[in-house]
Design a protein around this motif. Sequence first.
Motif, mmCIF file in Angstrom:
data_model
loop_
_atom_site.group_PDB
_atom_site.id
_atom_site.type_symbol
_atom_site.label_atom_id
_atom_site.label_comp_id
_atom_site.label_asym_id
_atom_site.label_seq_id
_atom_site.Cartn_x
_atom_site.Cartn_y
_atom_site.Cartn_z
ATOM 1 N N MET A 1 0.845 -1.199 0.000
ATOM 2 C CA MET A 1 0.000 0.000 0.000
ATOM 3 C C MET A 1 0.879 1.247 0.000
ATOM 4 S SD MET A 1 -3.126 0.772 2.567
ATOM 5 C CE MET A 1 -3.746 -0.887 2.701
ATOM 6 N N GLN A 2 0.516 2.152 -0.831
ATOM 7 C CA GLN A 2 1.321 3.362 -0.954
ATOM 8 C C GLN A 2 0.998 4.369 0.138
ATOM 9 O OE1 GLN A 2 1.869 4.980 -4.843
ATOM 10 N NE2 GLN A 2 3.329 3.313 -4.923
ATOM 11 N N GLY A 3 1.942 5.227 0.403
ATOM 12 C CA GLY A 3 1.749 6.257 1.423
ATOM 13 C C GLY A 3 0.562 7.140 1.099
ATOM 14 N N LYS A 4 0.417 7.456 -0.166
ATOM 15 C CA LYS A 4 -0.676 8.336 -0.609
ATOM 16 C C LYS A 4 -2.036 7.708 -0.297
ATOM 17 C CE LYS A 4 -2.484 11.748 -2.919
ATOM 18 N NZ LYS A 4 -2.428 13.107 -2.405
ATOM 19 N N GLU A 5 -2.098 6.395 -0.552
ATOM 20 C CA GLU A 5 -3.355 5.693 -0.324
ATOM 21 C C GLU A 5 -3.690 5.667 1.175
ATOM 22 O OE1 GLU A 5 -3.277 1.830 -2.049
ATOM 23 O OE2 GLU A 5 -5.396 1.470 -1.614
ATOM 24 N N LYS A 6 -2.680 5.405 1.976
ATOM 25 C CA LYS A 6 -2.881 5.374 3.425
ATOM 26 C C LYS A 6 -3.392 6.722 3.924
ATOM 27 C CE LYS A 6 0.423 1.822 4.713
ATOM 28 N NZ LYS A 6 1.731 1.540 5.290
ATOM 29 N N GLN A 7 -2.800 7.759 3.356
ATOM 30 C CA GLN A 7 -3.207 9.101 3.753
ATOM 31 C C GLN A 7 -4.707 9.304 3.484
ATOM 32 O OE1 GLN A 7 -2.372 12.691 1.427
ATOM 33 N NE2 GLN A 7 -0.776 13.106 2.930
ATOM 34 N N LEU A 8 -5.135 8.844 2.305
ATOM 35 C CA LEU A 8 -6.543 9.010 1.944
ATOM 36 C C LEU A 8 -7.448 8.138 2.813
ATOM 37 C CD1 LEU A 8 -6.209 9.279 -1.915
ATOM 38 C CD2 LEU A 8 -6.782 11.090 -0.287
ATOM 39 N N ILE A 9 -6.959 6.976 3.181
ATOM 40 C CA ILE A 9 -7.765 6.106 4.058
ATOM 41 C C ILE A 9 -7.969 6.795 5.404
ATOM 42 C CG2 ILE A 9 -7.790 3.932 5.334
ATOM 43 C CD1 ILE A 9 -6.291 2.705 2.889
ATOM 44 N N ILE A 10 -6.873 7.340 5.936
ATOM 45 C CA ILE A 10 -6.997 8.044 7.224
ATOM 46 C C ILE A 10 -7.956 9.217 7.088
ATOM 47 C CG2 ILE A 10 -5.753 9.436 8.921
ATOM 48 C CD1 ILE A 10 -4.096 7.205 9.250
ATOM 49 N N GLU A 11 -7.866 9.909 5.967
ATOM 50 C CA GLU A 11 -8.776 11.031 5.757
ATOM 51 C C GLU A 11 -10.224 10.551 5.790
ATOM 52 O OE1 GLU A 11 -8.949 12.944 1.880
ATOM 53 O OE2 GLU A 11 -8.806 14.886 2.873
ATOM 54 N N SER A 12 -10.477 9.405 5.162
ATOM 55 C CA SER A 12 -11.850 8.892 5.152
ATOM 56 C C SER A 12 -12.290 8.490 6.551
ATOM 57 C CB SER A 12 -11.970 7.710 4.188
ATOM 58 O OG SER A 12 -11.328 6.576 4.739
ATOM 59 N N LEU A 13 -11.358 7.952 7.328
ATOM 60 C CA LEU A 13 -11.700 7.578 8.705
ATOM 61 C C LEU A 13 -12.073 8.818 9.504
ATOM 62 C CD1 LEU A 13 -8.923 4.957 9.604
ATOM 63 C CD2 LEU A 13 -11.220 4.541 8.735
ATOM 64 N N LEU A 14 -11.267 9.856 9.326
ATOM 65 C CA LEU A 14 -11.535 11.109 10.034
ATOM 66 C C LEU A 14 -12.886 11.687 9.618
ATOM 67 C CD1 LEU A 14 -8.011 12.722 9.795
ATOM 68 C CD2 LEU A 14 -9.230 12.265 11.929
ATOM 69 N N PHE A 15 -13.193 11.520 8.361
ATOM 70 C CA PHE A 15 -14.449 12.061 7.837
ATOM 71 C C PHE A 15 -15.642 11.331 8.433
ATOM 72 C CE2 PHE A 15 -17.856 12.336 4.700
ATOM 73 C CZ PHE A 15 -17.884 13.709 4.481
ATOM 74 N N ALA A 16 -15.491 10.025 8.617
ATOM 75 C CA ALA A 16 -16.641 9.211 9.011
ATOM 76 C C ALA A 16 -16.809 9.058 10.515
ATOM 77 C CB ALA A 16 -16.530 7.833 8.375
ATOM 78 N N THR A 17 -15.736 9.209 11.256
ATOM 79 C CA THR A 17 -15.820 8.886 12.684
ATOM 80 C C THR A 17 -16.619 9.929 13.472
ATOM 81 O OG1 THR A 17 -14.565 8.367 14.658
ATOM 82 C CG2 THR A 17 -13.621 10.023 13.235
ATOM 83 N N PRO A 18 -17.472 9.449 14.375
ATOM 84 C CA PRO A 18 -18.214 10.409 15.195
ATOM 85 C C PRO A 18 -17.406 10.911 16.385
ATOM 86 C CG PRO A 18 -18.965 8.179 15.654
ATOM 87 C CD PRO A 18 -17.887 8.069 14.618
ATOM 88 N N LYS A 19 -16.337 10.208 16.731
ATOM 89 C CA LYS A 19 -15.528 10.579 17.891
ATOM 90 C C LYS A 19 -14.090 10.802 17.445
ATOM 91 C CE LYS A 19 -17.899 8.581 21.793
ATOM 92 N NZ LYS A 19 -18.262 7.288 22.328
ATOM 93 N N PRO A 20 -13.324 11.565 18.195
ATOM 94 C CA PRO A 20 -11.932 11.780 17.814
ATOM 95 C C PRO A 20 -11.218 10.458 17.525
ATOM 96 C CG PRO A 20 -12.479 13.191 19.654
ATOM 97 C CD PRO A 20 -13.680 12.337 19.392
ATOM 98 N N LEU A 21 -10.517 10.428 16.411
ATOM 99 C CA LEU A 21 -9.846 9.207 15.961
ATOM 100 C C LEU A 21 -8.499 9.062 16.663
ATOM 101 C CD1 LEU A 21 -10.173 6.960 13.702
ATOM 102 C CD2 LEU A 21 -8.687 8.406 12.309
#
Lengths: 240, 178
Positions: free
Chosen positions: B1-21
Motif C-alpha cells: 500500500m502506498q503512502g498516498k493511499e494510506k493518507q486518503l484512508i486516514i482522511e476517510s476515517l476522520l471524515f466518518a468517525t463520530p468521535k476523535p480518531l
Amino acid sequence: MYKVSLESFEGPLDLLLYFIRRDKINIYDIPIAKITKDYVKALDMMKEFNVTVVGEFIVMAATLMRIKAKMLLPSHRNDENSNVEDPRTLLVQQLLEYQQFKEAAQHLTELAKNQNRYFPRKNAMDFPEAHADLEFYLKDVSLFEMARCFKIAMDNMPVISTYELRREQINLEEQKAKILGCFDCDGVLRFSALMSRFNHKLEIIVSFLAILELIQQGTITVAQNEIFGEIEFHYLENLA
Amino acid sequence: MQGKEKQLIIESLLFATPKPLTQKQVNLVFESDSPKISDTVEQLNKKYKIEEHSFYIRKIADGYQIATKPEYEIWIRQLLKKSDQLMLSRASMETMAIVAYKQPIGRYEVESIRGVDCTGVLKTLLTHNLIRIQGRDKGPGRPLLYGTTKKFLEKFGLNTISEIPKLREIAELSSATE
C-alpha cells in the motif's frame, strides 16, 4: 414594595466573597462585625422573598457569630503556645479555596465557549441530540427563581376588602389534577398563565406545593429560557 | 500500500468517525504496518492549507477530528439554528472545576469547598457524561469518588487533563482581592 438587589449566590461562601469584593475588604483582615451584619441582612431579604433560607446559609451565620464572639473574648495566652490563632483563619482559608475554584470555573467556561466555535464532522449526525441537550440546560431553574415568581404571583393578588370570612378546603390531590388539566395540547403551561387562574392565597399555596410534588414525581418539569424570564412547565408524559 | 493511499484512508476515517480518531483505532483498521496518525494529519493539514479549506484536523481528547475553522461559526449557526452556546450553569461549572482539579474526589469534599449541597449538580454532570464514578474512597462509608471523562476533554477542547489552566496560587488570589 420589595426590591430585588440580590444577585444569585451559589452559597454562603459566594455571598461572603461578594461582600469582600464589593467593599474591597482585605481578605486576611475581615471586619467580622460588619460582615456579619451584612450577611444577616441578606438572609432577612431572602426570607422576605419567602425563600426558606437553606441550612447552609444559617450554618454560616452561626459560624460568623461564633468568630465574632471569640474575637471579643480576651485571648488567654498560653505560655507554651504564645501564638494565639486568629479565629478567622479557618474561614479565610475556606474563602480562598472557594475563590480559587470559582476562578477555575470561569476559565473552564472560557474553554468551553472557545470549543463551541469549532464544529466537528460529527455535528451533522447528532444534531437532534444537541437539541435535547439544550432543553436539558434550560431546565436548570433555581429554587430562588421559582420562589421569586411565586412572590410576584402573591403580590399581584387582588386585596379583598370586604368583610368576608371564607375558607375553602383545597385538596392537594385535587389541585394537582386541576393543574394537569391546565396544560395545553403541547404539554406546555406558563407559570403566569397558571397563576392568573387562582384567586386566593390558599389556592396559590396549595398549587405551589402541588407543582413541587408533580416535579418530584417526574410528571412535569420546569424550564426557563432566560434569566428572570417566564417559567414554563412541561408535561412529561406528553413527550413519550 | 502506498503512502498516498494510506493518507486518503486516514482522511476517510476522520471524515466518518463520530468521535476523535486515535492511533489505537487506526492500528485496528490497518492490522499491520499502520501509518502514524500524527504524521498523516500533519500532511493532510498542509494540503488543506494550500488548497484553502474551511476546515482542518484538530487534536483533541487524545485523538484527531475534522472541524470547521472558528471564523465560520456564525454561518454554521445560521444553518443549525442553534441558539446561544450550550453552557452549564454556574453551580455546575464550579463543581466541574473542583472535580477536574481534585479528582478523584468525593461529594463531601466538593461540598466542603463550595459550602453547599452538591448532590444534584453532580448528578447532572454524571448524566451529561462529563464526570464518572472512579471508585470508592477507603474512608468510612466508602464514599464514591468522581473524576472527569473523555467527553469532558472534548467539550472543553483539551487533549489531556494536564492541559487545564493552572490554578492561581492562593497568595496571588489574596493580593488581587485587596
